[in-house]
Design a protein around this motif. Structure first.
Motif, PDB file in Angstrom:
ATOM      1  N   CYS A 593       0.832  -1.197   0.000  1.00  0.00           N
ATOM      2  CA  CYS A 593       0.000   0.000   0.000  1.00  0.00           C
ATOM      3  C   CYS A 593       0.870   1.253   0.000  1.00  0.00           C
ATOM      4  N   ASP A 594       0.313   2.327  -0.526  1.00  0.00           N
ATOM      5  CA  ASP A 594       0.989   3.622  -0.474  1.00  0.00           C
ATOM      6  C   ASP A 594       0.656   4.308   0.846  1.00  0.00           C
ATOM      7  N   PHE A 595       1.577   5.121   1.321  1.00  0.00           N
ATOM      8  CA  PHE A 595       1.341   5.909   2.521  1.00  0.00           C
ATOM      9  C   PHE A 595       1.764   7.345   2.254  1.00  0.00           C
ATOM     10  N   ALA A 596       0.924   8.282   2.685  1.00  0.00           N
ATOM     11  CA  ALA A 596       1.258   9.692   2.520  1.00  0.00           C
ATOM     12  C   ALA A 596       2.191  10.123   3.641  1.00  0.00           C
ATOM     13  N   ALA A 597       3.084  11.033   3.335  1.00  0.00           N
ATOM     14  CA  ALA A 597       4.021  11.525   4.338  1.00  0.00           C
ATOM     15  C   ALA A 597       3.271  12.154   5.504  1.00  0.00           C
ATOM     16  N   GLY A 598       3.644  11.775   6.707  1.00  0.00           N
ATOM     17  CA  GLY A 598       3.037  12.347   7.899  1.00  0.00           C
ATOM     18  C   GLY A 598       1.695  11.758   8.275  1.00  0.00           C
ATOM     19  N   SER A 599       1.261  10.672   7.603  1.00  0.00           N
ATOM     20  CA  SER A 599      -0.033  10.065   7.905  1.00  0.00           C
ATOM     21  C   SER A 599       0.149   8.584   8.177  1.00  0.00           C
ATOM     22  N   ALA A 600      -0.563   8.083   9.191  1.00  0.00           N
ATOM     23  CA  ALA A 600      -0.521   6.657   9.506  1.00  0.00           C
ATOM     24  C   ALA A 600      -1.492   5.865   8.642  1.00  0.00           C
ATOM     25  N   LEU A 601      -2.393   6.561   7.937  1.00  0.00           N
ATOM     26  CA  LEU A 601      -3.381   5.894   7.103  1.00  0.00           C
ATOM     27  C   LEU A 601      -2.779   5.527   5.757  1.00  0.00           C
ATOM     28  N   PRO A 602      -3.185   4.369   5.196  1.00  0.00           N
ATOM     29  CA  PRO A 602      -2.764   4.071   3.832  1.00  0.00           C
ATOM     30  C   PRO A 602      -3.386   5.085   2.872  1.00  0.00           C
ATOM     31  N   SER A 603      -2.662   5.432   1.840  1.00  0.00           N
ATOM     32  CA  SER A 603      -3.149   6.387   0.851  1.00  0.00           C
ATOM     33  C   SER A 603      -3.910   5.630  -0.231  1.00  0.00           C
ATOM     34  N   LEU A 604      -5.235   5.695  -0.167  1.00  0.00           N
ATOM     35  CA  LEU A 604      -6.085   4.933  -1.084  1.00  0.00           C
ATOM     36  C   LEU A 604      -6.477   5.726  -2.324  1.00  0.00           C
ATOM     37  N   GLY A 605      -6.178   7.017  -2.351  1.00  0.00           N
ATOM     38  CA  GLY A 605      -6.671   7.856  -3.436  1.00  0.00           C
ATOM     39  C   GLY A 605      -8.109   8.236  -3.148  1.00  0.00           C
ATOM     40  N   TYR A 606      -8.975   8.111  -4.148  1.00  0.00           N
ATOM     41  CA  TYR A 606     -10.403   8.349  -3.973  1.00  0.00           C
ATOM     42  C   TYR A 606     -11.134   7.015  -3.876  1.00  0.00           C
ATOM     43  N   ILE A 607     -12.052   6.907  -2.923  1.00  0.00           N
ATOM     44  CA  ILE A 607     -12.868   5.694  -2.800  1.00  0.00           C
ATOM     45  C   ILE A 607     -14.110   5.863  -3.665  1.00  0.00           C
ATOM     46  N   PHE A 608     -14.148   5.155  -4.792  1.00  0.00           N
ATOM     47  CA  PHE A 608     -15.264   5.285  -5.724  1.00  0.00           C
ATOM     48  C   PHE A 608     -16.455   4.409  -5.325  1.00  0.00           C
ATOM     49  N   SER A 609     -16.161   3.191  -4.888  1.00  0.00           N
ATOM     50  CA  SER A 609     -17.233   2.236  -4.608  1.00  0.00           C
ATOM     51  C   SER A 609     -16.761   1.191  -3.614  1.00  0.00           C
ATOM     52  N   PHE A 610     -17.737   0.544  -2.976  1.00  0.00           N
ATOM     53  CA  PHE A 610     -17.531  -0.706  -2.265  1.00  0.00           C
ATOM     54  C   PHE A 610     -18.123  -1.822  -3.132  1.00  0.00           C
ATOM     55  N   ALA A 611     -17.735  -3.056  -2.864  1.00  0.00           N
ATOM     56  CA  ALA A 611     -18.271  -4.177  -3.636  1.00  0.00           C
ATOM     57  C   ALA A 611     -18.257  -5.430  -2.778  1.00  0.00           C
ATOM     58  N   GLU A 612     -18.994  -6.442  -3.247  1.00  0.00           N
ATOM     59  CA  GLU A 612     -19.097  -7.717  -2.534  1.00  0.00           C
ATOM     60  C   GLU A 612     -19.023  -8.844  -3.549  1.00  0.00           C
ATOM     61  N   ASP A 613     -18.250  -9.910  -3.242  1.00  0.00           N
ATOM     62  CA  ASP A 613     -18.157 -11.039  -4.161  1.00  0.00           C
ATOM     63  C   ASP A 613     -19.056 -12.179  -3.685  1.00  0.00           C
ATOM     64  N   ASN A 614     -18.965 -13.321  -4.350  1.00  0.00           N
ATOM     65  CA  ASN A 614     -19.846 -14.437  -4.002  1.00  0.00           C
ATOM     66  C   ASN A 614     -19.536 -15.034  -2.635  1.00  0.00           C
ATOM     67  N   ALA A 615     -18.323 -14.822  -2.134  1.00  0.00           N
ATOM     68  CA  ALA A 615     -17.982 -15.287  -0.784  1.00  0.00           C
ATOM     69  C   ALA A 615     -18.375 -14.265   0.275  1.00  0.00           C
ATOM     70  N   ARG A 616     -18.992 -13.158  -0.177  1.00  0.00           N
ATOM     71  CA  ARG A 616     -19.415 -12.046   0.675  1.00  0.00           C
ATOM     72  C   ARG A 616     -18.250 -11.227   1.221  1.00  0.00           C
ATOM     73  N   ASP A 617     -17.068 -11.447   0.685  1.00  0.00           N
ATOM     74  CA  ASP A 617     -15.961 -10.565   1.036  1.00  0.00           C
ATOM     75  C   ASP A 617     -16.234  -9.178   0.467  1.00  0.00           C
ATOM     76  N   VAL A 618     -15.786  -8.157   1.189  1.00  0.00           N
ATOM     77  CA  VAL A 618     -16.040  -6.776   0.806  1.00  0.00           C
ATOM     78  C   VAL A 618     -14.763  -6.140   0.250  1.00  0.00           C
ATOM     79  N   TYR A 619     -14.949  -5.313  -0.778  1.00  0.00           N
ATOM     80  CA  TYR A 619     -13.852  -4.660  -1.480  1.00  0.00           C
ATOM     81  C   TYR A 619     -14.066  -3.150  -1.512  1.00  0.00           C
ATOM     82  N   LEU A 620     -12.969  -2.435  -1.632  1.00  0.00           N
ATOM     83  CA  LEU A 620     -12.995  -1.004  -1.902  1.00  0.00           C
ATOM     84  C   LEU A 620     -12.376  -0.782  -3.274  1.00  0.00           C
TER      85      LEU A 620
END
Length: 682
Positions: A593-620
């Motif tokens: 994952c990318d990390f922005a300088a000075g932040s403990a959060l991963p740098s995800l960019g923009y979150i466009f959508s969530f999703a779910e597969d047939n195993a019910r796992d969730v995606y961003l």
């Protein structure tokens, strides 16, 4: 084998079984301890959709069992049918299983204070007493109502039990869950597990707007980018360390020549027919430019029927009113494969134009399409068409489709080429305004600004959550019901809203009975300096990978600086507890994952959508790639229940059918074995 090794092996087995037993009280499990399976369409007799503990063969067997009772069409028959079909309920394992043996009928709710998973109101009747009162004197050949401890079978309840107290003492109770005639009902005080954070792994680098699980139930998914390409991808197993597999050079479908791609325009929606594995039908929702495409020629959503004159709108960012249009089109995989389920490419020629509608402005187009697992109809999420504060009041205009969630039938097409509306589709007879001349018959719910990502709860398929983008103060999540009005532009979330201009008139708060959001956040709650961007709606988490997220609705801000988890508490109350959701990146992520300088959060960019597969796992789905929710331990987040990610059977796998029925006894035996082995290894 050395005694210490034997002890270690049994220790692991004992611990895993103990966890399984402890976690079994309210899990979605069938009577044979397998997970519920995906239902293609719906069961013809029992009517279950989405996931169930029965297949078509089981459904037929229940139908034959019921037919042999010869009570069809009677009040008692209606109750008995529902009770027999309860073995198809996703919670059948808990409904039918007691400590020593399975039940012949589910535990019948005999107290108030439990809330149904299929309704939004607490149970108010004693269902067990209702069954007794209705069926006690009815002769039921092959009656399923038998004492749990055995005894001579009898066709009449009064031959076995002397009173309602005896009957409900044997077959009823207030234990959670119990069967209330509609589904599994749970005690309203059931506690939630603590959530310390959500762990993500990055499995792909591409940027996509939608993910749709393959209708064949496999580990394949479809992804589309905004430019107009759809890809078929294979999802790696949890814990495998592998990446998402897809060939960007060979899209499943490429309609970039048809799609107008710019900012809020593009390929915005993707949905596969519930019977795609057999009929090969799928649908896309996209934006087109009528100055560039001859097929981009729909009716303008601003017209005299709606009290709107396009000539008065003026240009928006250089575009003429209704120059840009929303399209729903049907395509097929049939031509490229004898079996649609195995197709790796679609026919690039459009099969049918379902809808084309001109947009008055250049923003707020929604565009998502979904098939409901509960009723099989297509839902189309449409924004208010743009303009600051919805100046023409489209969201409250009963005649227009702008600012609405519409529900249409793409299985029963109208005769002729088009309906009186915007395209080629049928109107479900039970649409809330199907017979109201003041309303567009397509409307399912209204009062939305720009619904950005809706989902059906795979654990409660009748529940539909929609995130609606705010203007400048509040972002909201709505629990959408048939005919509901969600308030825009009278309200922005729970706050009264005053539009800066009102050429389309106003609607009073007293006139609409607006439904308040169940979750959301204020703009200034994210970052006092930057603020928030807009909400991205998510899913109710139903995977077993992170048990502490189970049952929580996940959503985020587009800027990816904040996420939340909300859960209804108590169940059936309509009241949601929302907590900020910490998130981090797995230390073993296949793609770092990318990390922005000075932040403990991963740098995800923009979150466009969530999703779910047939195993019910969730995606961003983000501008920086595809992320999946994984075992919280991968990010050092504690959860008291072990994740299923490492070695757990997938949905559909069937462990020993005796496990759940004898779990307490097995746990006791293993505990004794464990103590003995520990003494041997000392």
């Amino acid at each position: 084998m050395r005694s210490s090794t034997v002890a270690g092996t049994f220790l692991v087995a004992a611990v895993l079984l103990t966890v399984a037993v402890q976690d079994g009280n309210c899990a979605q499990l069938c009577m044979d301890s397998s997970f519920p399976r995906k239902v293609n369409g719906s069961l013809s007799f029992c009517g279950y959709n989405g996931t169930a503990c029965c297949n078509a063969t089981d459904d037929t067997a229940i139908q034959r069992q019921f037919a042999a009772m010869n009570i069809s069409g009677t009040p008692c028959g209606d109750l008995v049918k529902n009770i027999l079909c309860a073995r198809c309920n996703p919670y059948a394992g808990d409904l039918f299983t007691v400590a020593t043996s399975p039940r012949t009928v589910p535990l019948l709710c005999s107290t108030t204070g439990v809330s149904s998973r299929l309704t939004t109101t607490p149970a108010t009747t004693d269902y067990c007493s209702k069954v007794w009162d209705t069926c006690k004197a009815v002769r039921i050949p092959g009656s399923p109502f038998q004492p749990p401890k055995g005894g001579a079978p009898s066709p009449r309840l009064t031959d076995v039990w002397r009173s309602v107290s005896d009957f409900c003492g044997a077959l009823g109770g207030g234990k959670s869950p119990c069967f209330d005639g509609e589904g599994a009902a749970f005690n309203a005080t059931r506690p939630s597990l603590p959530v310390n954070g959500m762990c993500l792994e990055r499995i792909g680098n591409g940027s996509y707007l939608n993910m749709a699980a393959h209708p064949d139930g496999s580990n394949r998914v479809f992804l589309n980018n905004q430019a107009g390409k759809v890809f078929l991808a294979t999802v790696p197993a949890q814990g495998s360390g592998e990446r998402l597999r897809l060939d960007v050079a060979s899209p499943f479908l490429d309609i970039t020549d048809e799609v107008h791609f710019d900012n809020e325009f593009g390929l915005l929606g993707l949905a596969f027919h519930p019977d795609f594995a057999r009929n090969g039908r799928f649908f896309v929702s996209y934006s087109c430019d009528k100055t560039q495409s001859a097929s981009c020629a729909g009716r303008c959503a601003c017209n005299s029927d709606f009290g709107c004159d396009p000539a008065k709108l003026g240009t928006d960012n250089g575009a003429q009113p209704c120059q840009f249009q929303s399209v729903i089109a049907e395509y097929t995989a049939n031509a490229t494969s004898g079996t649609p389920a195995t197709a790796t490419a679609a026919n690039p020629t459009e099969v049918r134009r379902i809808l084309t509608m001109g947009l008055p402005f250049t923003t707020h187009h929604g565009g998502q399409i979904l098939f409901s697992p509960a009723d099989g109809y297509m839902y189309f999420m449409m924004g208010d068409g743009g303009g600051v504060g919805d100046p023409w009041n489209f969201a409250q205009n009963k005649k227009t489709l702008l600012g609405k969630i519409i529900r249409i039938d793409v299985n029963t097409m109208p005769t002729g080429n088009t309906t009186a509306g915007f395209g080629n589709y049928g109107i479900p007879k039970d649409n809330p305004f199907a017979t109201d001349p003041d309303f567009a018959p397509e409307v399912f719910a209204l009062g939305f600004k720009n619904p950005w990502r809706c989902s059906f709860d795979s654990g409660k398929p009748t529940d539909m959550y929609c995130a609606d983008v705010g203007q400048s103060a509040y972002e909201e999540v709505d629990l959408v019901i048939k005919g509901g009005n969600y308030g825009w532009r009278v309200f922005e979330g729970p706050l009264p809203f005053t539009p800066p201009a009102t050429p389309g008139g106003n609607t009073s708060a007293d006139a609409i009975n607006a439904i308040a959001p169940v979750m959301g956040y204020a703009h200034n709650a994210v970052n006092s300096n930057v603020g928030s961007a807009s909400i991205t709606g998510g899913h109710v988490y139903r995977s077993t990978v992170d048990p502490c997220l189970t049952g929580r609705y996940l959503y985020a801000d587009l800027y990816a600086k904040a996420m939340w988890a909300g859960t209804e508490s108590p169940e059936g109350s309509g009241v949601y507890n929302v907590t900020p959701l910490a998130f981090s990146c797995s230390k073993s992520s296949p793609i770092p994952c990318d990390f922005a300088a000075g932040s403990a959060l991963p740098s995800l960019g923009y979150i466009f959508s969530f999703a779910e597969d047939n195993a019910r796992d969730v995606y961003l789905l983000t501008s920086k790639g595809v992320y999946r929710v994984v075992d919280p331990a991968e990010c050092n987040y504690a959860c008291p229940i072990k994740s299923s990610a490492a070695g757990a059977p997938p949905p559909g796998a069937a462990p020993s059918s005796a496990l759940r029925a004898s779990a307490p006894a097995l746990a006791t035996v293993l505990a004794g074995v464990l103590l003995a082995l520990l003494s041997l290894s000392a």
